[in-house]
Design an enzyme around this catalytic site. Structure first.
Site, PDB file in Angstrom:
ATOM      1  N   GLY A 158      -7.752  12.254 -87.072  1.00  0.00           N
ATOM      2  CA  GLY A 158      -8.620  12.103 -87.256  1.00  0.00           C
ATOM      3  C   GLY A 158      -9.527  13.373 -88.784  1.00  0.00           C
ATOM      4  NE  ARG A 239      -6.266  26.760 -84.121  1.00  0.00           N
ATOM      5  CZ  ARG A 239      -7.293  26.134 -85.686  1.00  0.00           C
ATOM      6  NH1 ARG A 239      -6.900  26.368 -86.883  1.00  0.00           N
ATOM      7  NH2 ARG A 239      -8.640  26.574 -85.868  1.00  0.00           N
ATOM      8  CD  GLU A 268      -1.508  31.440 -86.501  1.00  0.00           C
ATOM      9  OE1 GLU A 268      -0.752  30.802 -86.858  1.00  0.00           O
ATOM     10  OE2 GLU A 268      -2.973  31.530 -87.350  1.00  0.00           O
ATOM     11  CG  HIS A 286      -4.378  29.724 -89.732  1.00  0.00           C
ATOM     12  ND1 HIS A 286      -3.894  29.764 -88.600  1.00  0.00           N
ATOM     13  CD2 HIS A 286      -5.388  28.659 -90.548  1.00  0.00           C
ATOM     14  CE1 HIS A 286      -4.848  28.946 -88.502  1.00  0.00           C
ATOM     15  NE2 HIS A 286      -5.757  28.147 -88.637  1.00  0.00           N
ATOM     16  CB  ILE A 287      -3.941  29.675 -96.942  1.00  0.00           C
ATOM     17  CG1 ILE A 287      -2.381  29.479 -97.273  1.00  0.00           C
ATOM     18  CG2 ILE A 287      -4.480  31.651 -96.725  1.00  0.00           C
ATOM     19  CD1 ILE A 287      -2.404  29.601 -98.348  1.00  0.00           C
TER      20      ILE A 287
HETATM   21  C1  DGY Z   1      -9.905  26.190 -89.377  1.00  0.00           C
HETATM   22  O1  DGY Z   1     -10.849  25.564 -89.380  1.00  0.00           O
HETATM   23  O2  DGY Z   1      -9.564  25.736 -87.784  1.00  0.00           O
HETATM   24  C2  DGY Z   1      -8.405  26.783 -89.470  1.00  0.00           C
HETATM   25  O3  DGY Z   1      -7.412  26.535 -89.143  1.00  0.00           O
HETATM   26  C3  DGY Z   1      -9.433  28.317 -90.287  1.00  0.00           C
HETATM   27  O4  DGY Z   1      -9.239  28.748 -89.011  1.00  0.00           O
END
Ligand code: DGY
Length: 329
Positions: A158, A239, A268, A286-287
Site C-alpha cells: 500500500g 499490527r 501489546e 509501536h512508535i
Molecule cells: C497507525 O497509524 O495505525 C499507527 O500504528 C499508530 O497507531
C-alpha cells in the site's frame, strides 16, 4: 459539559495546543492522565460526546455506540482502524475516519530503522558495549546480514509499502511485493509481484505492512517462517496478530531466521516475554509513526475529519461511506 456547544471527547493525551484549539470551538473532555481507558471508562468518557478523537487502543464497538447516543463521528488518530467496528458505526449512523498518507514516510523510515538494526545487530552490539564486554577488536565480532544489493520482500504494497520500496533503491535492492492483487505498473514501479509463498522463499529480507483483519490474522505463522531463508530478517510494522509471535519466537530461538525487528505485538503492550530473552530481535513500542511532525500531521487530519463531520461536511478520510450516502438520502 454545557448544554449548547458540541461536545468532543479525546481519549489520550495529545499536544496541549490541540486541546486549546478544540476548546475554542467545542466542550472538550480530555484525558490528561493519559492512561488507556477501560471499556467501561471509555463508555463513560464518550457518554454525552458528539465526536471523539480516538486512538488505536480504543475499542469502538456496538456496545459502546449503544451507550453514546449523541455520537456522530469517531475520528481515529491512526491510519489503522482495526479497533473500530465499521459495520457497527454504520448501523448506528456514526462516521468513522482515519489518518492515511500523512504518516507514510515516517513509518517507512522506521521500517528501515528496524531492518538495519536487526540486520546489523545494532541493539545487541549496543548492549555489548554498555555492559563493558568490549575488550578487544575481533575479526568475526557481531557479524551482521547484508542489505545492499539483496532482495527485499514487502508484504502489503500500500502507500507505506511503496514508501519502503522507494528507500530500497538507495540500497540497490531488488524489490518483490505481495498484495491481494498485483498493482498497476505506475504504482508498482520496478517492484515485482509474487505470491506470498514465493516471496518468502525468494526474498533475503521481508517487511510486513498489511492492515490487521480476520483475513490477515497470523498471515505469517510457523509455515510461512519456515519458507524464509535462515539468513533473513523479518520486520513487522503492521499490527500485532499479523505475525504469530509464538511461532516467531521459536524460529528466532532455533536460528531458523537470522533476526527480526518488531514495532507491533500480539496483546501489546504485554509482549511475549520470550522476546526479551532473545538477542536476535529488535523491539520498539509501536512508535513507527512517532515523530513530532508526523504526530502533528496525524492530529491535524484527525481534527479536520472530526470538524468536517460535526459541520455536516463529508470528511476527507471517511471509512464508512455508506453513512454519508444514507445522510444525503
Ligand atoms: C497507525 O497509524 O495505525 C499507527 O500504528 C499508530 O497507531
Amino acid at each position: 459539559m454545557s448544554e449548547n456547544r458540541l461536545r468532543v471527547a479525546v481519549t489520550r493525551r495529545i499536544f496541549p495546543e490541540l486541546i486549546d484549539f478544540l476548546r475554542a470551538r467545542y466542550e472538550v473532555r480530555d484525558n490528561q492522565a493519559d492512561a488507556p481507558l477501560s471499556p467501561q471508562a471509555l463508555r463513560e468518557h464518550l457518554r454525552d460526546a458528539d465526536g471523539v478523537l480516538a486512538t488505536g487502543g480504543d475499542r469502538i464497538d456496538a456496545a459502546l455506540l449503544e451507550a453514546c447516543p449523541r455520537l456522530k463521528v469517531v475520528s481515529n488518530i491512526a491510519v489503522g482502524y482495526n479497533n473500530i467496528d465499521l459495520d457497527a458505526c454504520t448501523a448506528y449512523g456514526v462516521a468513522a475516519t482515519n489518518t492515511p498518507d500523512v504518516l507514510n514516510e515516517a513509518t517507512a523510515d522506521h521500517a528501515w530503522a528496524l531492518l538495519l538494526a536487526a540486520a546489523r545487530r545494532v541493539g545487541e552490539a549496543e548492549r555489548f558495549v554498555r555492559a563493558g564486554q568490549w575488550k578487544r577488536w575481533e575479526f568475526e565480532m557481531l557479524m551482521g546480514a547484508d542489505l545492499y544489493g539483496r532482495t527485499l520482500g514487502i508484504v502489503g504494497m500500500g502507500r507505506i509499502g511503496r514508501a519502503i520500496a522507494r528507500r530500497a533503491q538507495g540500497f540497490a535492492m531488488r524489490v518483490l511485493y505481495h498484495n491481494r492483487k498485483p498493482l498497476p505498473s505506475e504504482l508498482a514501479g520496478a517492484a515485482e509481484y509474487r505470491s506470498l509463498e514465493v516471496l518468502l522463499a525468494e526474498a533475503d529480507h521481508v517487511i510486513v505492512v498489511v492492515p490487521y483483519s480476520p483475513q490477515t490474522h497470523h498471515l505469517i505463522g510457523a509455515r510461512e517462517l519456515a519458507r524464509m531463508k535462515p539468513s533473513a530478517v523479518l520486520v513487522n510494522i503492521a499490527r500485532g496478530g499479523v505475525v504469530d509471535d509464538a511461532a516467531l519466537v521459536e524460529a528466532l530461538r532455533a536460528r531458523r531466521l537470522f533476526a527480526a525487528g518488531l514495532d507491533v505485538f500480539e496483546n501489546e503492550p504485554a509482549l511475549n516475554p520470550a522476546f526479551l530473552a532473545l538477542d536476535n530481535v529488535v523491539l520498539t513500542p509501536h512508535i513507527a509513526s512517532s515523530t513530532r511532525a508526523t504526530r502533528q500531521a496525524m492530529a491535524d487530519l484527525a481534527i479536520r475529519n472530526l470538524e468536517d463531520v460535526l459541520a455536516g461536511r463529508r470528511p476527507a478520510a471517511l471509512l464508512n461511506a455508506e453513512v454519508w450516502d444514507r445522510r444525503r438520502r
